[in-house]
Design a protein around this motif. Structure first.
Motif, PDB file in Angstrom:
ATOM      1  N   GLU A  64       0.806  -1.225   0.000  1.00  0.00           N
ATOM      2  CA  GLU A  64       0.000   0.000   0.000  1.00  0.00           C
ATOM      3  C   GLU A  64       0.834   1.267   0.000  1.00  0.00           C
ATOM      4  OE1 GLU A  64       0.419  -0.673   4.563  1.00  0.00           O
ATOM      5  OE2 GLU A  64      -0.287  -1.995   2.986  1.00  0.00           O
ATOM      6  N   LYS A  65       2.135   1.097  -0.163  1.00  0.00           N
ATOM      7  CA  LYS A  65       2.986   2.273  -0.022  1.00  0.00           C
ATOM      8  C   LYS A  65       3.033   3.058  -1.328  1.00  0.00           C
ATOM      9  CE  LYS A  65       4.317   0.833   4.021  1.00  0.00           C
ATOM     10  NZ  LYS A  65       4.639   1.458   5.294  1.00  0.00           N
ATOM     11  N   GLU A  66       2.888   4.356  -1.182  1.00  0.00           N
ATOM     12  CA  GLU A  66       3.010   5.184  -2.370  1.00  0.00           C
ATOM     13  C   GLU A  66       4.392   5.805  -2.397  1.00  0.00           C
ATOM     14  OE1 GLU A  66      -0.285   7.652  -1.670  1.00  0.00           O
ATOM     15  OE2 GLU A  66      -1.692   6.053  -2.172  1.00  0.00           O
ATOM     16  N   ILE A  67       5.335   4.946  -2.331  1.00  0.00           N
ATOM     17  CA  ILE A  67       6.723   5.393  -2.318  1.00  0.00           C
ATOM     18  C   ILE A  67       7.472   4.548  -3.332  1.00  0.00           C
ATOM     19  CG2 ILE A  67       8.837   5.545  -0.940  1.00  0.00           C
ATOM     20  CD1 ILE A  67       6.998   5.660   1.551  1.00  0.00           C
ATOM     21  N   ASN A  68       8.352   5.196  -4.054  1.00  0.00           N
ATOM     22  CA  ASN A  68       9.174   4.462  -4.990  1.00  0.00           C
ATOM     23  C   ASN A  68      10.470   4.060  -4.286  1.00  0.00           C
ATOM     24  OD1 ASN A  68      10.584   3.448  -7.100  1.00  0.00           O
ATOM     25  ND2 ASN A  68      10.725   5.373  -8.247  1.00  0.00           N
ATOM     26  N   PHE A  69      10.557   2.797  -3.957  1.00  0.00           N
ATOM     27  CA  PHE A  69      11.759   2.322  -3.268  1.00  0.00           C
ATOM     28  C   PHE A  69      12.760   1.792  -4.287  1.00  0.00           C
ATOM     29  CE2 PHE A  69       8.565   1.859   0.094  1.00  0.00           C
ATOM     30  CZ  PHE A  69       9.216   2.437   1.164  1.00  0.00           C
ATOM     31  N   VAL A  70      13.941   2.347  -4.257  1.00  0.00           N
ATOM     32  CA  VAL A  70      15.018   1.791  -5.074  1.00  0.00           C
ATOM     33  C   VAL A  70      15.786   0.841  -4.166  1.00  0.00           C
ATOM     34  CG1 VAL A  70      17.136   2.278  -6.309  1.00  0.00           C
ATOM     35  CG2 VAL A  70      15.198   3.854  -6.480  1.00  0.00           C
ATOM     36  N   LYS A  71      15.772  -0.442  -4.535  1.00  0.00           N
ATOM     37  CA  LYS A  71      16.415  -1.418  -3.653  1.00  0.00           C
ATOM     38  C   LYS A  71      17.767  -1.839  -4.203  1.00  0.00           C
ATOM     39  CE  LYS A  71      12.334  -3.762  -1.814  1.00  0.00           C
ATOM     40  NZ  LYS A  71      11.613  -5.039  -1.834  1.00  0.00           N
ATOM     41  N   ILE A  72      18.778  -1.547  -3.437  1.00  0.00           N
ATOM     42  CA  ILE A  72      20.124  -1.982  -3.804  1.00  0.00           C
ATOM     43  C   ILE A  72      20.531  -3.121  -2.868  1.00  0.00           C
ATOM     44  CG2 ILE A  72      22.555  -1.300  -3.935  1.00  0.00           C
ATOM     45  CD1 ILE A  72      20.907   0.189  -5.957  1.00  0.00           C
ATOM     46  N   GLY A  73      21.010  -4.204  -3.451  1.00  0.00           N
ATOM     47  CA  GLY A  73      21.489  -5.325  -2.634  1.00  0.00           C
ATOM     48  C   GLY A  73      22.984  -5.497  -2.830  1.00  0.00           C
ATOM     49  N   LEU A  74      23.703  -5.583  -1.737  1.00  0.00           N
ATOM     50  CA  LEU A  74      25.145  -5.831  -1.830  1.00  0.00           C
ATOM     51  C   LEU A  74      25.411  -7.323  -1.677  1.00  0.00           C
ATOM     52  CD1 LEU A  74      26.596  -2.913   0.347  1.00  0.00           C
ATOM     53  CD2 LEU A  74      26.215  -2.987  -2.119  1.00  0.00           C
ATOM     54  N   THR A  75      26.239  -7.856  -2.556  1.00  0.00           N
ATOM     55  CA  THR A  75      26.656  -9.255  -2.380  1.00  0.00           C
ATOM     56  C   THR A  75      28.153  -9.358  -2.467  1.00  0.00           C
ATOM     57  OG1 THR A  75      26.365  -9.590  -4.751  1.00  0.00           O
ATOM     58  CG2 THR A  75      24.822 -10.710  -3.282  1.00  0.00           C
TER      59      THR A  75
END
Length: 306
Positions: free
Chosen positions: A185-196
């Motif tokens: 329900e979030k009206e937020i644009n989440f940019v997800k960065i994953g470190l490996t």
RNA sequence: GGGCAGGCGCCAAAGUAGGAGAGUUGGGGCGGACUGUAAAUCCGUUGGCUAAGCCUUAGGGGGUUCGAUUCCCUCCCUGCCCA
């Protein structure tokens, strides 16, 4: 105006803290820690909590947020972190959600159903049933009330069985019904960065870090937590790095064995984190190693997404 | 150089007075589940293949036997003891 936030996640020991701080410094953002253990005061060394100096470099939320005996859960985290997010957007500050607790990240980015709270009295009752009748006893109870949910879980996984029972008791509905009903329900644009980090190197880094934790006084830290009166049964102390040292201090295992176990359990933890995060197709993965220039990586991420 | 004890799958072991070994126990690894304790809780898998079956396998080689991981010979390796 579009509301954007950055998520930095990935398994332990990959440099999330460092990257988050660098990005916060460049953007004037603030860090929302999504780490279920760094929430607790006094658990510093063993949780690899950002140092005082690091904390000074950027504003962090949810570090040292609780005493070791305080109850906490994802739902509370979701509420409290949305509040922070809602404060940051109007100020034009970039929220940087950084941490390795997968469920917490999920709660912030997608929300969590909140129709059923916890019911401690009922939980106590369920614990008694488990003591007397074992996992099967609990499971039978669930089968009777919510057979569909029972179908999806194993009796051995008593924590999930218990939660399903709790939801059913509180709402009269199946936990599955809420899961299906719930939509992000979030009206937020989440940019997800994953470190490996490549597995072998990651394990090496984990082992080095554990050695360093011992050198810098993890055992003292645990001793002083216990001597302050915090009970070893607390959820906060059921944590890799703490439970092993506790059993060393109680004479159950040798110091060497404790260190070995911390290393192994941290490796396993990192693996579980990978399993969790791999499912998330939105994560943009960045492979790092010892040569990685985090300043450059920070610049890269900022210029690409913000 | 001599004596003794060992060598089984990724590792460490158990066992077999010759007869159900791709199998036992523990560890490690790998994969997975997971929306209110989540660093929690839990599941699966761990020789190969054309995969409900088949093949290869107990340090190497040879022998005895209907049949060997088990007995014999020999070589190699490890540990301990003696020189």
């Amino acid at each position: 105006m579009e509301r954007r936030a950055l998520v930095i996640t990935g398994p332990t020991c990959t440099g999330k803290t460092e990257l988050a701080i660098k990005i916060a410094n460049r953007t004037g953002g603030e860090i929302i820690s999504a780490d279920s253990r760094q929430l607790y005061r006094y658990l510093d060394i063993g949780t690899a909590k950002p140092s005082r100096e690091e904390l000074r470099k950027a504003k962090h939320h949810f570090i040292d947020h609780l005493n070791p005996d305080e109850d906490y859960n994802v739902s509370r985290f979701e509420n409290e972190s949305s509040e922070v997010l809602n404060n940051l957007f109007p100020e034009g500050r970039l929220p940087i959600i950084a941490g390795g607790s997968g469920l917490y990240i999920k709660a912030v980015t997608e929300g969590i159903f909140d129709e059923a709270d916890t019911d401690n009295e009922y939980r106590e009752y369920l614990h008694k049933i488990r003591t007397n009748q074992g996992n099967e006893g609990l499971y039978e109870l669930l089968k009777a009330g919510d057979p569909a949910a029972a179908e999806k879980m194993l009796p051995q996984n008593w924590k999930r069985v218990m939660r399903a029972l709790e939801v059913f008791k509180l709402t009269g509905k199946s936990i599955l019904w809420f899961h299906e009903k719930h939509k992000p329900e979030k009206e937020i644009n989440f940019v997800k960065i994953g470190l490996t980090i490549e597995r072998e190197l990651l394990y090496k880094l984990i082992e080095n870090r554990v050695d360093k934790m011992i050198e810098t006084g993890l055992i003292n830290e645990v001793e002083s937590i216990l001597s302050s009166g915090w009970k070893k049964e607390l959820n906060s102390l059921n944590t890799v790095g703490y439970k092993e040292i506790i059993s060393f201090l109680e004479g159950e295992i040798s110091r060497e064995r404790a260190v070995e176990l911390i290393k192994r359990n941290t490796r396993r933890f990192a693996k579980r984190q990978m399993t969790w995060f791999r499912r998330d197709e939105k994560i943009i993965w960045k492979e790092v190693d010892q040569m990685t220039d985090f300043d450059k990586l920070a610049e890269e991420i900022i210029s690409e997404y913000f």
